[in-house]
Design a protein around this motif. Structure first.
Motif, PDB file in Angstrom:
ATOM      1  N   HIS A 133      -9.379 -30.586  35.446  1.00 40.04           N
ATOM      2  CA  HIS A 133      -8.614 -30.182  34.261  1.00 40.04           C
ATOM      3  C   HIS A 133      -7.999 -28.788  34.422  1.00 40.04           C
ATOM      4  O   HIS A 133      -7.203 -28.353  33.600  1.00 40.04           O
ATOM      5  N   PHE A 134      -8.396 -28.109  35.482  1.00 39.81           N
ATOM      6  CA  PHE A 134      -7.900 -26.765  35.768  1.00 39.81           C
ATOM      7  C   PHE A 134      -6.859 -26.805  36.893  1.00 39.81           C
ATOM      8  O   PHE A 134      -6.574 -25.811  37.527  1.00 39.81           O
ATOM      9  N   ALA A 135      -6.285 -27.970  37.140  1.00 38.93           N
ATOM     10  CA  ALA A 135      -5.464 -28.215  38.325  1.00 38.93           C
ATOM     11  C   ALA A 135      -4.303 -27.235  38.492  1.00 38.93           C
ATOM     12  O   ALA A 135      -4.192 -26.558  39.518  1.00 38.93           O
ATOM     13  N   PHE A 173       2.565 -34.663  35.347  1.00 42.75           N
ATOM     14  CA  PHE A 173       3.044 -33.430  34.757  1.00 42.75           C
ATOM     15  C   PHE A 173       4.287 -32.941  35.501  1.00 42.75           C
ATOM     16  O   PHE A 173       4.483 -33.247  36.673  1.00 42.75           O
ATOM     17  N   GLU A 174       5.124 -32.184  34.799  1.00 47.39           N
ATOM     18  CA  GLU A 174       6.395 -31.756  35.369  1.00 47.39           C
ATOM     19  C   GLU A 174       6.181 -30.975  36.669  1.00 47.39           C
ATOM     20  O   GLU A 174       5.387 -30.033  36.727  1.00 47.39           O
ATOM     21  N   SER A 228      -1.502 -15.372  32.723  1.00 47.82           N
ATOM     22  CA  SER A 228      -0.833 -16.489  33.402  1.00 47.82           C
ATOM     23  C   SER A 228      -1.781 -17.665  33.576  1.00 47.82           C
ATOM     24  O   SER A 228      -1.399 -18.828  33.371  1.00 47.82           O
ATOM     25  N   ILE A 229      -3.032 -17.372  33.959  1.00 48.66           N
ATOM     26  CA  ILE A 229      -4.036 -18.431  34.101  1.00 48.66           C
ATOM     27  C   ILE A 229      -4.234 -19.155  32.771  1.00 48.66           C
ATOM     28  O   ILE A 229      -4.271 -20.394  32.714  1.00 48.66           O
ATOM     29  N   TRP A 233      -3.364 -23.040  31.995  1.00 47.17           N
ATOM     30  CA  TRP A 233      -4.488 -23.891  31.608  1.00 47.17           C
ATOM     31  C   TRP A 233      -4.228 -24.564  30.259  1.00 47.17           C
ATOM     32  O   TRP A 233      -4.474 -25.760  30.085  1.00 47.17           O
ATOM     33  N   ILE A 234      -3.733 -23.801  29.291  1.00 45.54           N
ATOM     34  CA  ILE A 234      -3.447 -24.360  27.964  1.00 45.54           C
ATOM     35  C   ILE A 234      -2.395 -25.459  28.054  1.00 45.54           C
ATOM     36  O   ILE A 234      -2.494 -26.503  27.389  1.00 45.54           O
ATOM     37  N   MET A 235      -1.397 -25.255  28.917  1.00 48.37           N
ATOM     38  CA  MET A 235      -0.323 -26.238  29.046  1.00 48.37           C
ATOM     39  C   MET A 235      -0.815 -27.552  29.646  1.00 48.37           C
ATOM     40  O   MET A 235      -0.275 -28.623  29.362  1.00 48.37           O
TER      41      MET A 235
END
Length: 448
Positions: A133-135, A173-174, A228-229, A233-235
């Protein structure tokens, strides 16, 4: 107009004058025309990029050679032989020679550790440790570590771009977001790495220690990296995936990076650190079977060769700056900036904006630092800016520009490797923007 004082004649009557009664107090008078060689370089370099739609159609080294020719043509009162003496003194300056040798050693280490399998093992190790999930945020973290270890944003992008494509395909994901996280991580290390050519150029032109610059710079960019992290992560926090295949890695192949990083942070002489890194990389590479004994010197030589361009450019820039400075061009810029500077904060802001502007013009952050370094040092000495602070600002704001210009090597490379355009990637480049905000905030919020 020729100016003399107390019987002492200036060697450059148009550009020197005496101040006060101190016989040794010779001051160079500002002369805007002396900046023509720099203007010619920017015109040729940018003009060729716009005309051909490719900002690398005109090699920087060729543009600098033309600019050097223009510099020689100026100041007709000075003999050609005297101009040769001026540039010989400029090129022979300790910082220029040291910087060039460090460039070559850093290239040798990069060639050796890459051939030893260090890049692949480091990437696979990072992917093995990062939760699914942190990809995308993980790509940024891996990019940070690899770029700090390798000292090259381009190498980091080349190594991680295929992985960004794979993660995008598996998660849906984009791709623009995935590759943007890679570029952001690459710019983190490009700004901080002990063996990055930008860091080397910044510390040598400002006259500070590598470890001091790293510590000061790290504190400035850490908030931008953390934010930035969180953003990445939120996105992508609800996205998961599974990588196929065996992510093989060898901790011994990562070891040379750790040695170089630890040695540099400990303040060990950079030459000793890099040479140790080369030797350890070769030992690891041969022991792992990744480097044949007969290829040992070739992989080091290939790495050294990869640094020829920036080494030659540094020498040419030193030649041009020497002639421009002798003719009063540097003093003109200093006078112009100083007339708008009010105190230490103004000096720091002037250094930052100068670095950003030149990088936008040259599309090369190392070249921008080499060009603006002497001016930044003059400003910092005049207004009492700590050398490690001016080196950090130079490196930071050239990285801000380099990480955002669509015609820069980083975005062009990322676009080419993924089939996107630089414009597709730009909206997701959070780290360079945040780094710039943190830099400006540090200037205005710092207590004097």
């Amino acid at each position: 107009m020729q100016t003399e004082d107390a019987g002492v004649k200036s060697s450059h009557p148009h550009f020197k004058f005496k101040k006060g009664n101190d016989m040794n107090d010779t001051v160079t008078k500002g002369n805007a025309a002396a900046l023509l060689p720099i203007g010619v370089f920017l015109l040729i370099f940018l003009g060729a990029g716009i005309a051909f739609g490719d900002f690398y159609a005109m090699p920087a080294v060729v543009a600098f050679l033309i600019a050097l020719f223009v510099a020689f043509m100026q100041n007709r009162q000075q003999k050609f032989a005297d101009k040769i003496k001026v540039i010989a003194k400029g090129v022979g300056e300790e910082n220029i020679i040291t910087m060039s040798l460090i460039f070559l050693c850093a290239g040798g280490f990069s060639g050796a550790v890459t051939a030893a399998g260090g890049v692949e093992s480091t990437v696979n190790l990072g992917l093995s440790l990062i939760p699914t999930h942190f990809a995308v945020a993980g790509l940024f973290v891996i990019g940070c570590f690899i770029s700090v270890s390798m000292g090259t944003s381009m190498g980091t992008i080349a190594a991680l771009a295929p992985i960004a494509v794979g993660i995008s395909e598996k998660t849906g994901f984009e791709l623009s977001v995935c590759i943007a996280s890679v570029v952001c991580g690459a710019m983190f290390g490009d700004n901080l790495s002990m063996i990055s050519d930008t860091t080397i150029a910044a510390v040598k032109t400002q006259g500070c220690d590598m470890k001091d610059k790293f510590k000061a710079n790290f504190l400035l960019v850490l908030p931008a990296a953390v934010l930035s992290i969180l953003i990445f992560w939120i996105m992508t926090r609800n996205v998961s995936y599974s990588l196929e295949g065996d992510l093989k890695y060898n901790l011994w192949e990562v070891f040379p990076y750790l040695i170089v990083l630890a040695g540099a942070l400990a303040g060990i002489n950079v030459f000793l650190v890099l040479i140790s890194g080369i030797v350890i990389s070769l030992i690891v590479g041969v022991a792992a079977g990744n480097i044949a004994v007969t290829e040992m010197f070739k992989v080091v030589g290939d790495g050294v060769t990869s640094m020829y361009d920036i080494t030659v450019i540094s020498i040419l820039v030193a030649c041009i700056v020497s002639l421009v400075k002798e003719a009063g061009g540097i003093q003109f810029i200093l006078d112009l900036i100083k007339s708008r500077i009010r105190g230490k904060k103004g000096a720091e802001l002037g250094i930052a904006l100068l670095a950003l502007f030149v990088d936008i013009c040259t599309a090369n952050n190392t070249v921008a630092i080499v060009m603006t370094g002497p001016i930044a040092r003059e400003i910092s000495e005049e207004y009492g800016v700590d050398p490690k602070r001016s080196a950090s600002l130079l490196d930071m704001f050239t990285s801000v520009g380099q990480g955002m210009i669509p015609y820069g090597a980083q975005l062009l490379s990322a676009a080419t490797l993924t089939g996107l355009t630089p414009v597709d990637i730009l909206p997701n480049l959070y780290y360079p923007v945040l780094m710039g905000i943190c830099g400006v905030g540090a200037i205005f919020l710092r207590k004097r």
